[in-house]
Write a protein that holds these residues in place. Sequence first.
Motif, PDB file in Angstrom:
ATOM      1  N   MET A   1      -7.177  -7.036   6.311  1.00 28.86           N
ATOM      2  CA  MET A   1      -6.445  -6.078   5.511  1.00 28.86           C
ATOM      3  C   MET A   1      -6.835  -6.228   4.054  1.00 28.86           C
ATOM      4  SD  MET A   1      -3.917  -3.844   5.804  1.00 28.86           S
ATOM      5  CE  MET A   1      -2.950  -2.930   4.671  1.00 28.86           C
ATOM      6  N   VAL A   2      -7.022  -5.142   3.396  1.00 26.71           N
ATOM      7  CA  VAL A   2      -7.341  -5.160   1.983  1.00 26.71           C
ATOM      8  C   VAL A   2      -6.077  -5.528   1.216  1.00 26.71           C
ATOM      9  CG1 VAL A   2      -8.210  -3.798   0.073  1.00 26.71           C
ATOM     10  CG2 VAL A   2      -9.073  -3.383   2.357  1.00 26.71           C
ATOM     11  N   GLN A   3      -6.203  -6.470   0.317  1.00 27.18           N
ATOM     12  CA  GLN A   3      -5.040  -6.956  -0.411  1.00 27.18           C
ATOM     13  C   GLN A   3      -5.002  -6.397  -1.822  1.00 27.18           C
ATOM     14  OE1 GLN A   3      -4.997 -11.188  -0.210  1.00 27.18           O
ATOM     15  NE2 GLN A   3      -4.899 -11.236   2.007  1.00 27.18           N
ATOM     16  N   ARG A   4      -3.823  -6.435  -2.392  1.00 26.92           N
ATOM     17  CA  ARG A   4      -3.549  -6.038  -3.784  1.00 26.92           C
ATOM     18  C   ARG A   4      -3.759  -4.559  -4.059  1.00 26.92           C
ATOM     19  NH1 ARG A   4      -6.583 -11.137  -6.101  1.00 26.92           N
ATOM     20  NH2 ARG A   4      -5.072 -12.695  -5.511  1.00 26.92           N
ATOM     21  N   LEU A   5      -3.622  -3.736  -3.040  1.00 26.73           N
ATOM     22  CA  LEU A   5      -3.653  -2.295  -3.267  1.00 26.73           C
ATOM     23  C   LEU A   5      -2.258  -1.831  -3.661  1.00 26.73           C
ATOM     24  CD1 LEU A   5      -5.704  -1.001  -0.225  1.00 26.73           C
ATOM     25  CD2 LEU A   5      -6.396  -0.987  -2.600  1.00 26.73           C
ATOM     26  N   PRO A   6      -2.145  -0.795  -4.483  1.00 26.38           N
ATOM     27  CA  PRO A   6      -0.819  -0.259  -4.753  1.00 26.38           C
ATOM     28  C   PRO A   6      -0.209   0.311  -3.477  1.00 26.38           C
ATOM     29  CG  PRO A   6      -2.509   0.909  -6.022  1.00 26.38           C
ATOM     30  CD  PRO A   6      -3.191  -0.106  -5.194  1.00 26.38           C
ATOM     31  N   ASP A   7       1.099   0.189  -3.339  1.00 21.24           N
ATOM     32  CA  ASP A   7       1.744   0.651  -2.109  1.00 21.24           C
ATOM     33  C   ASP A   7       1.784   2.166  -1.998  1.00 21.24           C
ATOM     34  OD1 ASP A   7       3.571   0.967  -4.120  1.00 21.24           O
ATOM     35  OD2 ASP A   7       5.242   0.057  -3.058  1.00 21.24           O
ATOM     36  N   THR A   8       1.328   2.874  -3.016  1.00 24.72           N
ATOM     37  CA  THR A   8       1.270   4.337  -2.958  1.00 24.72           C
ATOM     38  C   THR A   8      -0.150   4.850  -2.702  1.00 24.72           C
ATOM     39  OG1 THR A   8       1.018   4.411  -5.360  1.00 24.72           O
ATOM     40  CG2 THR A   8       3.252   4.642  -4.474  1.00 24.72           C
ATOM     41  N   SER A   9      -1.104   3.953  -2.443  1.00 25.87           N
ATOM     42  CA  SER A   9      -2.491   4.375  -2.245  1.00 25.87           C
ATOM     43  C   SER A   9      -2.688   4.973  -0.847  1.00 25.87           C
ATOM     44  CB  SER A   9      -3.441   3.195  -2.439  1.00 25.87           C
ATOM     45  OG  SER A   9      -3.282   2.261  -1.397  1.00 25.87           O
ATOM     46  N   LEU A  10      -3.731   5.763  -0.707  1.00 23.28           N
ATOM     47  CA  LEU A  10      -4.032   6.395   0.571  1.00 23.28           C
ATOM     48  C   LEU A  10      -4.470   5.362   1.603  1.00 23.28           C
ATOM     49  CD1 LEU A  10      -4.264   8.946   2.244  1.00 23.28           C
ATOM     50  CD2 LEU A  10      -6.571   9.247   1.361  1.00 23.28           C
ATOM     51  N   THR A  11      -5.190   4.348   1.175  1.00 20.17           N
ATOM     52  CA  THR A  11      -5.615   3.304   2.104  1.00 20.17           C
ATOM     53  C   THR A  11      -4.409   2.569   2.667  1.00 20.17           C
ATOM     54  OG1 THR A  11      -7.630   3.031   0.816  1.00 20.17           O
ATOM     55  CG2 THR A  11      -7.098   1.288   2.362  1.00 20.17           C
ATOM     56  N   TYR A  12      -3.453   2.255   1.821  1.00 21.20           N
ATOM     57  CA  TYR A  12      -2.223   1.595   2.274  1.00 21.20           C
ATOM     58  C   TYR A  12      -1.450   2.518   3.214  1.00 21.20           C
ATOM     59  CZ  TYR A  12       1.900  -1.393   1.897  1.00 21.20           C
ATOM     60  OH  TYR A  12       2.947  -2.228   2.175  1.00 21.20           O
ATOM     61  N   ALA A  13      -1.409   3.806   2.898  1.00 16.93           N
ATOM     62  CA  ALA A  13      -0.688   4.773   3.738  1.00 16.93           C
ATOM     63  C   ALA A  13      -1.330   4.890   5.114  1.00 16.93           C
ATOM     64  CB  ALA A  13      -0.662   6.135   3.056  1.00 16.93           C
ATOM     65  N   LEU A  14      -2.656   4.925   5.172  1.00 15.97           N
ATOM     66  CA  LEU A  14      -3.337   5.006   6.460  1.00 15.97           C
ATOM     67  C   LEU A  14      -3.085   3.752   7.285  1.00 15.97           C
ATOM     68  CD1 LEU A  14      -6.709   6.631   5.381  1.00 15.97           C
ATOM     69  CD2 LEU A  14      -4.793   7.710   6.572  1.00 15.97           C
ATOM     70  N   GLY A  15      -2.983   2.619   6.633  1.00 17.11           N
ATOM     71  CA  GLY A  15      -2.650   1.386   7.337  1.00 17.11           C
ATOM     72  C   GLY A  15      -1.212   1.359   7.804  1.00 17.11           C
ATOM     73  N   ALA A  16      -0.325   2.083   7.114  1.00 21.71           N
ATOM     74  CA  ALA A  16       1.095   2.109   7.469  1.00 21.71           C
ATOM     75  C   ALA A  16       1.398   3.106   8.578  1.00 21.71           C
ATOM     76  CB  ALA A  16       1.939   2.441   6.247  1.00 21.71           C
ATOM     77  N   GLY A  17       0.469   4.001   8.870  1.00 19.43           N
ATOM     78  CA  GLY A  17       0.746   4.920   9.970  1.00 19.43           C
ATOM     79  C   GLY A  17       0.180   6.312   9.824  1.00 19.43           C
ATOM     80  N   GLY A  18      -0.343   6.696   8.678  1.00 23.47           N
ATOM     81  CA  GLY A  18      -0.938   8.019   8.568  1.00 23.47           C
ATOM     82  C   GLY A  18      -0.806   8.603   7.177  1.00 23.47           C
TER      83      GLY A  18
END
Length: 88
Positions: A1-18
């Motif tokens: 998992m990529v660390q230290r991304l903002p929780d509003t980023s698209l990469t984080y969103a795709l990891g969270a479910g879509g």
Amino acid sequence: MVQRLPDTSLTYALGAGGREHFGWGVDRHMRADIFDALNQNTRATGNWGKKAPKFPEWPRPKVKKAAKGKSKRRISVADIYKQFSARR
């Protein structure tokens, strides 16, 4: 998992479910929870006569449930790339 991304980023969103999770960071979830709590407090303490009205909840992205029997699989960078490159 990529660390230290903002929780509003698209990469984080795709990891969270879509893509529907894009822009939904901790602060936005907390604001939606506060909105719902204020509505419930208003419903509980108001003078409504016979029956209190039903207040709608703040719309949130739907969480996809994993199928039963399957273990939760980590999302790879290749999976995230496929979601990025998908045309929508």
